[in-house]
Design an enzyme around this catalytic site. Sequence first.
Site, PDB file in Angstrom:
ATOM      1  N   MET A  30      -3.308  -4.114  -2.978  1.00 39.06           N
ATOM      2  CA  MET A  30      -3.671  -5.373  -3.626  1.00 39.06           C
ATOM      3  C   MET A  30      -2.501  -6.358  -3.572  1.00 39.06           C
ATOM      4  SD  MET A  30      -6.197  -4.404  -6.743  1.00 39.06           S
ATOM      5  CE  MET A  30      -4.933  -3.903  -7.893  1.00 39.06           C
ATOM      6  N   GLY A  31      -1.497  -6.062  -2.736  1.00 41.05           N
ATOM      7  CA  GLY A  31      -0.377  -6.989  -2.592  1.00 41.05           C
ATOM      8  C   GLY A  31       0.639  -6.847  -3.708  1.00 41.05           C
ATOM      9  N   LEU A  33       3.756  -6.593  -3.034  1.00 38.92           N
ATOM     10  CA  LEU A  33       4.281  -5.394  -2.380  1.00 38.92           C
ATOM     11  C   LEU A  33       5.640  -4.993  -2.933  1.00 38.92           C
ATOM     12  CD1 LEU A  33       3.357  -6.101   1.353  1.00 38.92           C
ATOM     13  CD2 LEU A  33       2.057  -4.818  -0.371  1.00 38.92           C
ATOM     14  N   HIS A  37       4.495   0.618  -1.756  1.00 41.19           N
ATOM     15  CA  HIS A  37       3.553   0.248  -0.688  1.00 41.19           C
ATOM     16  C   HIS A  37       4.202   0.474   0.685  1.00 41.19           C
ATOM     17  CE1 HIS A  37       2.246  -2.619  -4.023  1.00 41.19           C
ATOM     18  NE2 HIS A  37       1.139  -1.950  -3.786  1.00 41.19           N
ATOM     19  N   GLN A  61     -13.230  -4.103  -9.046  1.00 41.27           N
ATOM     20  CA  GLN A  61     -12.586  -3.018  -9.774  1.00 41.27           C
ATOM     21  C   GLN A  61     -11.886  -3.475 -11.046  1.00 41.27           C
ATOM     22  OE1 GLN A  61     -10.087  -2.177  -6.245  1.00 41.27           O
ATOM     23  NE2 GLN A  61      -8.428  -1.811  -7.695  1.00 41.27           N
ATOM     24  N   GLY A 147      -1.219   6.328  -2.427  1.00 43.01           N
ATOM     25  CA  GLY A 147      -0.109   6.834  -3.218  1.00 43.01           C
ATOM     26  C   GLY A 147      -0.551   7.855  -4.255  1.00 43.01           C
ATOM     27  N   ASP A 150      -1.485   6.737  -8.054  1.00 41.42           N
ATOM     28  CA  ASP A 150      -2.855   6.521  -8.554  1.00 41.42           C
ATOM     29  C   ASP A 150      -3.669   7.769  -8.238  1.00 41.42           C
ATOM     30  OD1 ASP A 150      -2.861   3.493  -9.348  1.00 41.42           O
ATOM     31  OD2 ASP A 150      -1.769   3.637  -7.476  1.00 41.42           O
ATOM     32  N   GLN A 153      -7.471   7.878  -8.399  1.00 42.32           N
ATOM     33  CA  GLN A 153      -8.035   7.079  -7.301  1.00 42.32           C
ATOM     34  C   GLN A 153      -8.098   7.899  -6.011  1.00 42.32           C
ATOM     35  OE1 GLN A 153      -7.042   2.807  -6.541  1.00 42.32           O
ATOM     36  NE2 GLN A 153      -5.623   3.669  -5.068  1.00 42.32           N
ATOM     37  N   ARG A 187       2.711  -4.055 -11.552  1.00 45.43           N
ATOM     38  CA  ARG A 187       2.618  -4.543 -12.935  1.00 45.43           C
ATOM     39  C   ARG A 187       3.952  -4.442 -13.682  1.00 45.43           C
ATOM     40  NH1 ARG A 187      -2.929  -2.194 -12.535  1.00 45.43           N
ATOM     41  NH2 ARG A 187      -4.382  -3.944 -12.776  1.00 45.43           N
TER      42      ARG A 187
END
Length: 284
Positions: A30-31, A33, A37, A61, A147, A150, A153, A187
Amino acid sequence: MDSLSTPGTLRAWVARERARGHRIALVPTMGALHEGHLALVDAARRVADRVVMSIFVNPLQFRPGEDFEKYPRDLARDSAMAEARQVDALFTPSVAAMYPAAQEIRVVAGDTASRWEGAVRPGHFDGVLTVVAKLFNLVQPDVACFGQKDIQQVTLIRAMVRELDFPVAIHVVPTVREPDGLALSSRNIYLGPAERIEALALSRGLRAAEALWLGGERNPERVREAVATVLAGNPGIVADYIAVVDPVHLAPVAQADAGTIVAVAARVGATRLIDNLILGAGGW
Ligand code: AMP
Protein backbone atom coordinates in the site's frame (compact mmCIF):
# COMPACT_ATOMS: atom_id res chain seq x y z
CA MET A 1 11.77 0.88 -13.91
CA ASP A 2 8.52 0.94 -15.84
CA SER A 3 5.69 2.87 -14.21
CA LEU A 4 2.26 1.45 -15.02
CA SER A 5 -1.08 2.72 -13.85
CA THR A 6 -3.71 0.74 -15.72
CA PRO A 7 -4.55 -2.98 -15.77
CA GLY A 8 -4.13 -2.94 -19.56
CA THR A 9 -0.57 -1.60 -19.54
CA LEU A 10 0.29 -4.02 -16.73
CA ARG A 11 -1.04 -6.99 -18.69
CA ALA A 12 0.91 -5.91 -21.79
CA TRP A 13 4.10 -5.55 -19.72
CA VAL A 14 3.63 -8.99 -18.17
CA ALA A 15 2.92 -10.56 -21.57
CA ARG A 16 6.13 -9.09 -22.96
CA GLU A 17 8.24 -10.33 -20.05
CA ARG A 18 6.65 -13.77 -20.17
CA ALA A 19 7.38 -14.01 -23.90
CA ARG A 20 11.01 -13.40 -23.00
CA GLY A 21 10.87 -16.41 -20.70
CA HIS A 22 11.18 -14.42 -17.48
CA ARG A 23 9.92 -15.62 -14.11
CA ILE A 24 7.85 -12.91 -12.48
CA ALA A 25 7.51 -12.07 -8.78
CA LEU A 26 4.83 -9.80 -7.35
CA VAL A 27 5.22 -7.64 -4.23
CA PRO A 28 1.85 -6.11 -3.30
CA THR A 29 1.98 -3.05 -1.02
CA MET A 30 0.00 0.00 0.00
CA GLY A 31 3.05 2.26 -0.36
CA ALA A 32 4.66 4.51 2.26
CA LEU A 33 7.58 2.21 1.58
CA HIS A 34 10.15 1.25 4.19
CA GLU A 35 12.87 -1.37 4.52
CA GLY A 36 10.26 -4.05 5.29
CA HIS A 37 8.72 -3.61 1.84
CA LEU A 38 12.17 -3.46 0.28
CA ALA A 39 13.14 -6.74 1.97
CA LEU A 40 10.22 -8.27 0.05
CA VAL A 41 11.70 -6.84 -3.17
CA ASP A 42 15.09 -8.37 -2.34
CA ALA A 43 13.45 -11.74 -1.64
CA ALA A 44 11.46 -11.47 -4.89
CA ARG A 45 14.60 -10.72 -6.86
CA ARG A 46 16.26 -13.88 -5.50
CA VAL A 47 13.49 -16.13 -6.84
CA ALA A 48 12.46 -14.40 -10.08
CA ASP A 49 13.87 -12.54 -13.08
CA ARG A 50 11.44 -9.64 -12.95
CA VAL A 51 9.89 -7.94 -9.92
CA VAL A 52 6.53 -6.19 -10.10
CA MET A 53 5.59 -4.04 -7.11
CA SER A 54 2.07 -2.77 -6.73
CA ILE A 55 1.16 0.26 -4.65
CA PHE A 56 -2.55 0.52 -4.04
CA VAL A 57 -4.36 1.73 -0.94
CA ASN A 58 -7.28 -0.62 -1.27
CA PRO A 59 -10.56 0.93 -0.06
CA LEU A 60 -12.21 -2.50 0.24
CA GLN A 61 -10.04 -3.43 3.20
CA PHE A 62 -10.69 -0.31 5.26
CA ARG A 63 -13.75 0.09 7.41
CA PRO A 64 -15.56 3.40 7.87
CA GLY A 65 -13.64 5.37 10.46
CA GLU A 66 -10.32 3.68 9.72
CA ASP A 67 -7.44 5.59 8.15
CA PHE A 68 -8.17 5.10 4.42
CA GLU A 69 -8.24 8.84 3.68
CA LYS A 70 -5.25 9.72 5.80
CA TYR A 71 -3.18 6.61 5.03
CA PRO A 72 0.28 8.00 4.15
CA ARG A 73 0.72 8.44 0.38
CA ASP A 74 3.88 9.74 -1.29
CA LEU A 75 4.19 8.28 -4.75
CA ALA A 76 7.26 10.31 -5.78
CA ARG A 77 9.23 9.07 -2.76
CA ASP A 78 7.95 5.49 -3.12
CA SER A 79 8.78 5.45 -6.80
CA ALA A 80 12.36 6.60 -6.16
CA MET A 81 12.78 3.95 -3.44
CA ALA A 82 11.38 1.19 -5.64
CA GLU A 83 13.59 2.18 -8.55
CA ALA A 84 16.69 2.33 -6.33
CA ARG A 85 15.91 -1.23 -5.20
CA GLN A 86 15.64 -2.39 -8.82
CA VAL A 87 11.93 -2.97 -9.04
CA ASP A 88 11.26 -3.65 -12.73
CA ALA A 89 7.66 -2.48 -12.91
CA LEU A 90 5.74 -0.32 -10.46
CA PHE A 91 1.96 -0.69 -10.76
CA THR A 92 0.10 2.24 -9.19
CA PRO A 93 -3.54 2.07 -10.27
CA SER A 94 -6.18 4.55 -9.19
CA VAL A 95 -9.23 3.28 -7.32
CA ALA A 96 -11.26 3.86 -10.51
CA ALA A 97 -8.80 1.78 -12.54
CA MET A 98 -9.00 -1.14 -10.11
CA TYR A 99 -12.73 -0.88 -9.45
CA PRO A 100 -14.29 0.70 -12.53
CA ALA A 101 -17.76 -0.42 -11.50
CA ALA A 102 -19.47 -0.98 -8.16
CA GLN A 103 -18.08 -4.24 -6.79
CA GLU A 104 -20.56 -7.06 -6.71
CA ILE A 105 -18.10 -9.83 -5.99
CA ARG A 106 -15.89 -10.45 -2.96
CA VAL A 107 -13.58 -13.23 -1.93
CA VAL A 108 -15.09 -14.18 1.43
CA ALA A 109 -12.76 -15.71 4.00
CA GLY A 110 -13.91 -18.28 6.54
CA ASP A 111 -13.34 -18.76 10.27
CA THR A 112 -9.66 -17.92 10.27
CA ALA A 113 -10.61 -14.40 9.20
CA SER A 114 -13.09 -13.91 12.01
CA ARG A 115 -10.43 -14.11 14.72
CA TRP A 116 -7.85 -11.55 15.91
CA GLU A 117 -7.46 -8.82 13.29
CA GLY A 118 -10.70 -9.92 11.67
CA ALA A 119 -12.61 -9.62 14.95
CA VAL A 120 -11.42 -6.04 15.36
CA ARG A 121 -11.76 -5.23 11.65
CA PRO A 122 -14.77 -7.17 10.28
CA GLY A 123 -14.61 -7.55 6.50
CA HIS A 124 -10.97 -6.45 6.36
CA PHE A 125 -9.65 -9.76 5.07
CA ASP A 126 -12.38 -10.12 2.45
CA GLY A 127 -11.13 -6.80 1.08
CA VAL A 128 -7.52 -7.94 1.23
CA LEU A 129 -8.22 -11.28 -0.47
CA THR A 130 -10.34 -9.66 -3.17
CA VAL A 131 -7.61 -7.22 -4.17
CA VAL A 132 -4.89 -9.86 -3.94
CA ALA A 133 -6.95 -12.17 -6.16
CA LYS A 134 -7.28 -9.34 -8.68
CA LEU A 135 -3.54 -8.66 -8.57
CA PHE A 136 -2.79 -12.36 -9.00
CA ASN A 137 -5.05 -12.45 -12.04
CA LEU A 138 -3.55 -9.30 -13.53
CA VAL A 139 0.11 -10.24 -13.02
CA GLN A 140 -0.13 -14.04 -12.93
CA PRO A 141 3.13 -14.12 -11.00
CA ASP A 142 5.18 -17.26 -10.45
CA VAL A 143 5.74 -16.15 -6.87
CA ALA A 144 4.29 -13.47 -4.62
CA CYS A 145 6.08 -12.15 -1.53
CA PHE A 146 4.37 -11.15 1.72
CA GLY A 147 5.66 -10.17 5.14
CA GLN A 148 5.42 -12.29 8.27
CA LYS A 149 4.52 -9.05 10.05
CA ASP A 150 0.93 -9.42 8.77
CA ILE A 151 0.78 -13.07 9.67
CA GLN A 152 -3.00 -13.49 9.56
CA GLN A 153 -3.04 -11.87 6.13
CA VAL A 154 -0.45 -14.24 4.69
CA THR A 155 -2.10 -17.23 6.38
CA LEU A 156 -5.37 -16.37 4.62
CA ILE A 157 -3.64 -15.69 1.30
CA ARG A 158 -2.07 -19.14 1.53
CA ALA A 159 -5.51 -20.61 2.19
CA MET A 160 -6.99 -18.75 -0.78
CA VAL A 161 -4.21 -19.94 -3.09
CA ARG A 162 -4.64 -23.52 -1.86
CA GLU A 163 -8.42 -23.60 -1.97
CA LEU A 164 -8.96 -21.61 -5.18
CA ASP A 165 -6.00 -23.17 -7.03
CA PHE A 166 -4.08 -20.03 -7.86
CA PRO A 167 -0.89 -21.15 -9.63
CA VAL A 168 1.41 -18.98 -7.53
CA ALA A 169 4.00 -19.77 -4.86
CA ILE A 170 3.68 -17.71 -1.67
CA HIS A 171 6.94 -16.59 -0.14
CA VAL A 172 6.92 -15.25 3.43
CA VAL A 173 9.64 -12.81 4.47
CA PRO A 174 10.64 -12.35 8.13
CA THR A 175 9.69 -9.08 9.80
CA VAL A 176 12.20 -6.26 9.38
CA ARG A 177 12.73 -4.28 12.59
CA GLU A 178 14.36 -1.12 13.82
CA PRO A 179 17.58 -1.83 15.77
CA ASP A 180 15.60 -1.49 19.01
CA GLY A 181 13.08 -4.16 17.95
CA LEU A 182 10.13 -2.09 16.72
CA ALA A 183 8.64 -3.79 13.65
CA LEU A 184 8.76 -1.43 10.68
CA SER A 185 5.30 -0.22 9.69
CA SER A 186 3.95 2.55 7.52
CA ARG A 187 1.84 3.53 10.54
CA ASN A 188 4.88 4.11 12.79
CA ILE A 189 4.99 7.69 11.48
CA TYR A 190 1.80 8.37 13.45
CA LEU A 191 3.65 7.71 16.74
CA GLY A 192 4.78 10.66 18.86
CA PRO A 193 8.19 10.39 20.58
CA ALA A 194 6.78 9.05 23.87
CA GLU A 195 4.48 6.64 22.02
CA ARG A 196 7.41 5.44 19.92
CA ILE A 197 9.12 4.34 23.14
CA GLU A 198 5.97 2.72 24.52
CA ALA A 199 5.49 0.86 21.23
CA LEU A 200 8.63 -1.12 22.00
CA ALA A 201 6.55 -3.07 24.52
CA LEU A 202 5.11 -5.18 21.68
CA SER A 203 8.46 -6.56 20.56
CA ARG A 204 9.77 -6.72 24.14
CA GLY A 205 6.69 -8.69 25.16
CA LEU A 206 7.17 -11.12 22.30
CA ARG A 207 10.81 -11.57 23.20
CA ALA A 208 9.85 -12.24 26.82
CA ALA A 209 7.45 -14.92 25.59
CA GLU A 210 10.14 -16.42 23.41
CA ALA A 211 12.65 -16.45 26.28
CA LEU A 212 10.13 -18.22 28.51
CA TRP A 213 9.43 -20.78 25.78
CA LEU A 214 13.15 -21.33 25.15
CA GLY A 215 13.43 -21.97 28.89
CA GLY A 216 11.01 -24.88 28.47
CA GLU A 217 7.58 -23.36 29.16
CA ARG A 218 4.94 -24.96 26.92
CA ASN A 219 1.75 -23.75 28.61
CA PRO A 220 0.18 -21.27 26.13
CA GLU A 221 -1.44 -19.28 28.93
CA ARG A 222 1.95 -18.71 30.62
CA VAL A 223 3.43 -17.70 27.24
CA ARG A 224 0.54 -15.29 26.74
CA GLU A 225 0.99 -13.84 30.21
CA ALA A 226 4.64 -13.08 29.47
CA VAL A 227 3.48 -10.69 26.72
CA ALA A 228 0.62 -9.32 28.83
CA THR A 229 2.95 -8.51 31.72
CA VAL A 230 5.24 -6.42 29.55
CA LEU A 231 2.31 -4.59 27.91
CA ALA A 232 0.73 -3.93 31.32
CA GLY A 233 3.88 -2.09 32.36
CA ASN A 234 3.02 0.62 29.81
CA PRO A 235 -0.04 2.66 30.77
CA GLY A 236 -0.22 4.24 27.30
CA ILE A 237 -0.82 0.86 25.65
CA VAL A 238 -4.17 -0.87 25.28
CA ALA A 239 -3.88 -4.47 24.10
CA ASP A 240 -6.45 -5.62 21.54
CA TYR A 241 -5.36 -9.26 21.74
CA ILE A 242 -2.47 -11.51 22.59
CA ALA A 243 -2.84 -14.79 20.69
CA VAL A 244 -0.93 -18.05 21.05
CA VAL A 245 -2.12 -19.98 18.02
CA ASP A 246 -1.47 -22.66 15.43
CA PRO A 247 0.00 -21.56 12.06
CA VAL A 248 -2.79 -22.88 9.79
CA HIS A 249 -6.07 -21.71 11.34
CA LEU A 250 -4.70 -19.34 13.97
CA ALA A 251 -6.78 -21.12 16.61
CA PRO A 252 -5.58 -21.16 20.23
CA VAL A 253 -3.28 -24.10 20.96
CA ALA A 254 -3.37 -26.49 23.91
CA GLN A 255 0.42 -26.60 23.97
CA ALA A 256 2.94 -24.09 22.65
CA ASP A 257 5.18 -26.14 20.37
CA ALA A 258 7.75 -25.04 17.80
CA GLY A 259 5.85 -23.32 15.00
CA THR A 260 3.22 -21.89 17.34
CA ILE A 261 2.61 -18.21 16.63
CA VAL A 262 2.50 -15.55 19.30
CA ALA A 263 0.69 -12.53 17.87
CA VAL A 264 -0.12 -9.22 19.49
CA ALA A 265 -2.13 -6.16 18.55
CA ALA A 266 -2.26 -3.04 20.67
CA ARG A 267 -3.21 0.59 20.49
CA VAL A 268 -0.51 3.06 21.36
CA GLY A 269 -2.40 6.31 21.68
CA ALA A 270 -4.46 6.50 18.50
CA THR A 271 -2.18 4.17 16.54
CA ARG A 272 -2.87 0.47 16.21
CA LEU A 273 0.19 -1.74 15.90
CA ILE A 274 0.63 -5.48 15.34
CA ASP A 275 3.58 -7.81 15.74
CA ASN A 276 4.22 -11.54 16.07
CA LEU A 277 6.82 -14.23 16.32
CA ILE A 278 6.98 -17.92 15.49
CA LEU A 279 8.24 -19.97 18.41
CA GLY A 280 11.34 -21.96 17.57
CA ALA A 281 12.00 -20.03 14.35
CA GLY A 282 14.92 -18.14 15.84
CA GLY A 283 14.43 -14.68 17.29
CA TRP A 284 15.70 -11.44 15.92
P1 AMP B 1 1.45 -2.90 3.46
O1 AMP B 1 2.02 -1.85 2.56
O2 AMP B 1 1.40 -2.52 4.89
O3 AMP B 1 0.17 -3.49 2.94
O4 AMP B 1 2.49 -4.10 3.42
C1 AMP B 1 2.86 -4.67 2.18
C2 AMP B 1 3.65 -5.91 2.44
O5 AMP B 1 4.82 -5.58 3.21
C3 AMP B 1 2.87 -6.95 3.27
O6 AMP B 1 3.15 -8.24 2.75
C4 AMP B 1 3.45 -6.77 4.63
O7 AMP B 1 3.36 -7.93 5.43
C5 AMP B 1 4.89 -6.44 4.32
N1 AMP B 1 5.53 -5.76 5.44
C6 AMP B 1 5.07 -4.68 6.11
N2 AMP B 1 5.90 -4.36 7.13
C7 AMP B 1 6.90 -5.28 7.09
C8 AMP B 1 8.06 -5.49 7.88
N3 AMP B 1 8.37 -4.72 8.92
N4 AMP B 1 8.86 -6.52 7.55
C9 AMP B 1 8.57 -7.33 6.50
N5 AMP B 1 7.49 -7.17 5.71
C10 AMP B 1 6.67 -6.17 6.01
